[in-house]
Design a protein around this motif. Structure first.
Motif, PDB file in Angstrom:
ATOM      1  N   ALA A  49       0.840  -1.207   0.000  1.00  0.00           N
ATOM      2  CA  ALA A  49       0.000   0.000   0.000  1.00  0.00           C
ATOM      3  C   ALA A  49       0.868   1.248   0.000  1.00  0.00           C
ATOM      4  N   SER A  50       2.017   1.186   0.635  1.00  0.00           N
ATOM      5  CA  SER A  50       2.932   2.334   0.634  1.00  0.00           C
ATOM      6  C   SER A  50       3.394   2.661  -0.776  1.00  0.00           C
ATOM      7  N   GLN A  51       3.501   1.649  -1.609  1.00  0.00           N
ATOM      8  CA  GLN A  51       3.937   1.878  -2.984  1.00  0.00           C
ATOM      9  C   GLN A  51       2.952   2.786  -3.707  1.00  0.00           C
ATOM     10  N   ILE A  52       1.697   2.624  -3.422  1.00  0.00           N
ATOM     11  CA  ILE A  52       0.670   3.475  -4.030  1.00  0.00           C
ATOM     12  C   ILE A  52       0.901   4.934  -3.634  1.00  0.00           C
ATOM     13  N   ALA A  53       1.245   5.156  -2.366  1.00  0.00           N
ATOM     14  CA  ALA A  53       1.506   6.523  -1.893  1.00  0.00           C
ATOM     15  C   ALA A  53       2.713   7.123  -2.615  1.00  0.00           C
ATOM     16  N   PHE A  54       3.749   6.322  -2.841  1.00  0.00           N
ATOM     17  CA  PHE A  54       4.914   6.830  -3.581  1.00  0.00           C
ATOM     18  C   PHE A  54       4.522   7.193  -5.011  1.00  0.00           C
ATOM     19  N   ASP A  55       3.739   6.346  -5.641  1.00  0.00           N
ATOM     20  CA  ASP A  55       3.298   6.611  -7.017  1.00  0.00           C
ATOM     21  C   ASP A  55       2.470   7.895  -7.090  1.00  0.00           C
ATOM     22  N   GLU A  56       1.567   8.068  -6.129  1.00  0.00           N
ATOM     23  CA  GLU A  56       0.740   9.276  -6.105  1.00  0.00           C
ATOM     24  C   GLU A  56       1.590  10.525  -5.871  1.00  0.00           C
ATOM     25  N   ALA A  57       2.565  10.421  -4.982  1.00  0.00           N
ATOM     26  CA  ALA A  57       3.436  11.572  -4.708  1.00  0.00           C
ATOM     27  C   ALA A  57       4.227  11.958  -5.956  1.00  0.00           C
ATOM     28  N   ARG A  58       4.720  10.980  -6.694  1.00  0.00           N
ATOM     29  CA  ARG A  58       5.478  11.287  -7.923  1.00  0.00           C
ATOM     30  C   ARG A  58       4.584  11.951  -8.962  1.00  0.00           C
ATOM     31  N   ARG A  59       3.340  11.467  -9.072  1.00  0.00           N
ATOM     32  CA  ARG A  59       2.422  12.062 -10.049  1.00  0.00           C
ATOM     33  C   ARG A  59       2.043  13.487  -9.663  1.00  0.00           C
ATOM     34  N   ALA A  60       2.058  13.797  -8.381  1.00  0.00           N
ATOM     35  CA  ALA A  60       1.641  15.124  -7.908  1.00  0.00           C
ATOM     36  C   ALA A  60       2.751  16.169  -7.997  1.00  0.00           C
ATOM     37  N   LEU A  61       3.964  15.754  -8.315  1.00  0.00           N
ATOM     38  CA  LEU A  61       5.072  16.714  -8.373  1.00  0.00           C
ATOM     39  C   LEU A  61       4.853  17.752  -9.471  1.00  0.00           C
ATOM     40  N   GLU A  62       4.984  19.001  -9.093  1.00  0.00           N
ATOM     41  CA  GLU A  62       4.890  20.112 -10.048  1.00  0.00           C
ATOM     42  C   GLU A  62       5.901  21.170  -9.661  1.00  0.00           C
ATOM     43  N   LYS A  63       6.465  21.794 -10.668  1.00  0.00           N
ATOM     44  CA  LYS A  63       7.363  22.915 -10.394  1.00  0.00           C
ATOM     45  C   LYS A  63       6.524  24.095  -9.907  1.00  0.00           C
ATOM     46  N   PRO A  64       6.918  24.697  -8.788  1.00  0.00           N
ATOM     47  CA  PRO A  64       6.169  25.853  -8.309  1.00  0.00           C
ATOM     48  C   PRO A  64       6.390  27.094  -9.189  1.00  0.00           C
ATOM     49  N   ALA A  65       7.480  27.068  -9.938  1.00  0.00           N
ATOM     50  CA  ALA A  65       7.785  28.203 -10.826  1.00  0.00           C
ATOM     51  C   ALA A  65       8.599  27.668 -11.994  1.00  0.00           C
ATOM     52  N   GLY A  66       8.844  28.510 -12.953  1.00  0.00           N
ATOM     53  CA  GLY A  66       9.564  28.094 -14.142  1.00  0.00           C
ATOM     54  C   GLY A  66      11.071  28.272 -14.047  1.00  0.00           C
ATOM     55  N   ASP A  67      11.587  28.581 -12.869  1.00  0.00           N
ATOM     56  CA  ASP A  67      13.027  28.827 -12.747  1.00  0.00           C
ATOM     57  C   ASP A  67      13.807  27.528 -12.550  1.00  0.00           C
ATOM     58  N   THR A  68      15.122  27.652 -12.658  1.00  0.00           N
ATOM     59  CA  THR A  68      16.029  26.510 -12.543  1.00  0.00           C
ATOM     60  C   THR A  68      15.967  25.873 -11.159  1.00  0.00           C
ATOM     61  N   ALA A  69      15.887  26.673 -10.117  1.00  0.00           N
ATOM     62  CA  ALA A  69      15.846  26.139  -8.753  1.00  0.00           C
ATOM     63  C   ALA A  69      14.602  25.281  -8.540  1.00  0.00           C
ATOM     64  N   SER A  70      13.490  25.713  -9.062  1.00  0.00           N
ATOM     65  CA  SER A  70      12.254  24.938  -8.918  1.00  0.00           C
ATOM     66  C   SER A  70      12.364  23.600  -9.638  1.00  0.00           C
ATOM     67  N   ALA A  71      12.922  23.640 -10.843  1.00  0.00           N
ATOM     68  CA  ALA A  71      13.108  22.409 -11.609  1.00  0.00           C
ATOM     69  C   ALA A  71      14.059  21.465 -10.880  1.00  0.00           C
ATOM     70  N   ALA A  72      15.117  22.001 -10.302  1.00  0.00           N
ATOM     71  CA  ALA A  72      16.083  21.180  -9.571  1.00  0.00           C
ATOM     72  C   ALA A  72      15.439  20.554  -8.334  1.00  0.00           C
ATOM     73  N   GLN A  73      14.596  21.321  -7.657  1.00  0.00           N
ATOM     74  CA  GLN A  73      13.928  20.794  -6.454  1.00  0.00           C
ATOM     75  C   GLN A  73      12.983  19.656  -6.811  1.00  0.00           C
ATOM     76  N   VAL A  74      12.245  19.810  -7.896  1.00  0.00           N
ATOM     77  CA  VAL A  74      11.342  18.744  -8.332  1.00  0.00           C
ATOM     78  C   VAL A  74      12.152  17.504  -8.712  1.00  0.00           C
TER      79      VAL A  74
END
Length: 125
Positions: A49-74
Protein backbone atom coordinates in the motif's frame (compact mmCIF):
# COMPACT_ATOMS: atom_id res chain seq x y z
CA UNK A 1 37.66 5.57 22.65
CA UNK A 2 40.48 6.41 25.04
CA UNK A 3 42.74 3.53 26.09
CA UNK A 4 41.19 1.42 28.79
CA UNK A 5 37.64 2.34 27.79
CA UNK A 6 36.97 -0.31 25.21
CA UNK A 7 33.40 -1.51 24.92
CA UNK A 8 32.68 -5.14 25.70
CA UNK A 9 32.64 -7.49 22.75
CA UNK A 10 29.24 -8.64 21.69
CA UNK A 11 28.99 -12.32 20.85
CA UNK A 12 27.30 -13.27 17.58
CA UNK A 13 23.65 -14.14 17.79
CA UNK A 14 23.32 -17.89 17.76
CA UNK A 15 19.81 -18.24 19.14
CA UNK A 16 16.66 -17.68 17.19
CA UNK A 17 13.18 -17.02 18.39
CA UNK A 18 12.03 -19.03 21.36
CA UNK A 19 15.52 -20.34 22.01
CA UNK A 20 15.99 -22.30 18.79
CA UNK A 21 19.67 -22.77 17.90
CA UNK A 22 21.31 -21.32 14.81
CA UNK A 23 19.10 -18.31 14.31
CA UNK A 24 15.98 -20.30 13.50
CA UNK A 25 12.54 -20.10 15.04
CA UNK A 26 11.04 -22.97 16.98
CA UNK A 27 7.35 -23.14 16.18
CA UNK A 28 5.30 -25.17 18.64
CA UNK A 29 2.01 -25.42 16.75
CA UNK A 30 0.25 -24.80 13.48
CA UNK A 31 -1.79 -22.10 15.22
CA UNK A 32 1.40 -20.24 16.14
CA UNK A 33 2.68 -20.50 12.58
CA UNK A 34 -0.70 -19.36 11.24
CA UNK A 35 -0.45 -16.31 13.52
CA UNK A 36 2.99 -15.46 12.13
CA UNK A 37 1.76 -15.90 8.56
CA UNK A 38 -1.16 -13.59 9.29
CA UNK A 39 1.13 -10.90 10.75
CA UNK A 40 3.57 -11.11 7.83
CA UNK A 41 0.70 -11.00 5.34
CA UNK A 42 -0.58 -7.82 6.99
CA UNK A 43 2.92 -6.33 6.92
CA UNK A 44 3.35 -7.24 3.26
CA UNK A 45 0.00 -5.64 2.43
CA UNK A 46 0.98 -2.44 4.28
CA UNK A 47 4.27 -2.28 2.39
CA UNK A 48 2.49 -2.73 -0.95
CA UNK A 49 0.00 0.00 0.00
CA UNK A 50 2.93 2.33 0.63
CA UNK A 51 3.94 1.88 -2.98
CA UNK A 52 0.67 3.47 -4.03
CA UNK A 53 1.51 6.52 -1.89
CA UNK A 54 4.91 6.83 -3.58
CA UNK A 55 3.30 6.61 -7.02
CA UNK A 56 0.74 9.28 -6.10
CA UNK A 57 3.44 11.57 -4.71
CA UNK A 58 5.48 11.29 -7.92
CA UNK A 59 2.42 12.06 -10.05
CA UNK A 60 1.64 15.12 -7.91
CA UNK A 61 5.07 16.71 -8.37
CA UNK A 62 4.89 20.11 -10.05
CA UNK A 63 7.36 22.92 -10.39
CA UNK A 64 6.17 25.85 -8.31
CA UNK A 65 7.79 28.20 -10.83
CA UNK A 66 9.56 28.09 -14.14
CA UNK A 67 13.03 28.83 -12.75
CA UNK A 68 16.03 26.51 -12.54
CA UNK A 69 15.85 26.14 -8.75
CA UNK A 70 12.25 24.94 -8.92
CA UNK A 71 13.11 22.41 -11.61
CA UNK A 72 16.08 21.18 -9.57
CA UNK A 73 13.93 20.79 -6.45
CA UNK A 74 11.34 18.74 -8.33
CA UNK A 75 14.10 16.55 -9.80
CA UNK A 76 15.66 16.02 -6.37
CA UNK A 77 12.29 15.16 -4.84
CA UNK A 78 11.53 12.73 -7.64
CA UNK A 79 14.92 11.06 -7.23
CA UNK A 80 14.29 10.71 -3.49
CA UNK A 81 10.83 9.22 -4.07
CA UNK A 82 12.28 6.81 -6.63
CA UNK A 83 14.88 5.60 -4.10
CA UNK A 84 12.21 5.25 -1.42
CA UNK A 85 9.98 3.28 -3.80
CA UNK A 86 12.90 1.00 -4.73
CA UNK A 87 13.60 0.38 -1.03
CA UNK A 88 9.89 -0.27 -0.49
CA UNK A 89 9.95 -2.84 -3.30
CA UNK A 90 12.91 -4.58 -1.63
CA UNK A 91 11.05 -4.69 1.69
CA UNK A 92 7.96 -6.12 -0.03
CA UNK A 93 10.10 -8.78 -1.70
CA UNK A 94 11.67 -9.70 1.66
CA UNK A 95 8.24 -10.00 3.27
CA UNK A 96 6.98 -12.07 0.34
CA UNK A 97 9.99 -14.40 0.63
CA UNK A 98 9.34 -14.84 4.37
CA UNK A 99 5.72 -15.64 3.58
CA UNK A 100 6.69 -18.17 0.91
CA UNK A 101 9.04 -19.88 3.37
CA UNK A 102 6.51 -19.88 6.20
CA UNK A 103 3.77 -21.26 3.95
CA UNK A 104 6.08 -24.03 2.75
CA UNK A 105 7.05 -24.78 6.36
CA UNK A 106 3.38 -24.83 7.34
CA UNK A 107 2.59 -27.35 4.63
CA UNK A 108 5.48 -29.56 5.72
CA UNK A 109 4.51 -29.20 9.40
CA UNK A 110 0.88 -30.11 8.62
CA UNK A 111 1.95 -33.16 6.59
CA UNK A 112 4.24 -34.30 9.40
CA UNK A 113 1.49 -33.83 11.99
CA UNK A 114 -0.97 -35.79 9.83
CA UNK A 115 1.55 -38.61 9.46
CA UNK A 116 2.23 -38.65 13.19
CA UNK A 117 -1.49 -38.70 14.01
CA UNK A 118 -2.05 -41.52 11.55
CA UNK A 119 0.82 -43.55 13.01
CA UNK A 120 -0.51 -43.10 16.54
CA UNK A 121 -4.04 -44.05 15.48
CA UNK A 122 -2.81 -47.16 13.65
CA UNK A 123 -0.68 -48.22 16.61
CA UNK A 124 -3.73 -48.16 18.84
CA UNK A 125 -2.11 -45.80 21.31
Amino acid sequence: MPDGNTPPTVPPITMGGQGAPGGHFAIASLEELDGLIKKWTELHDEIRASQIAFDEARRALEKPAGDTASAAQVAATEASLNKAAKHNDAMAETARAYLDNMRAARKQYANTEAGNSSAITQSGA
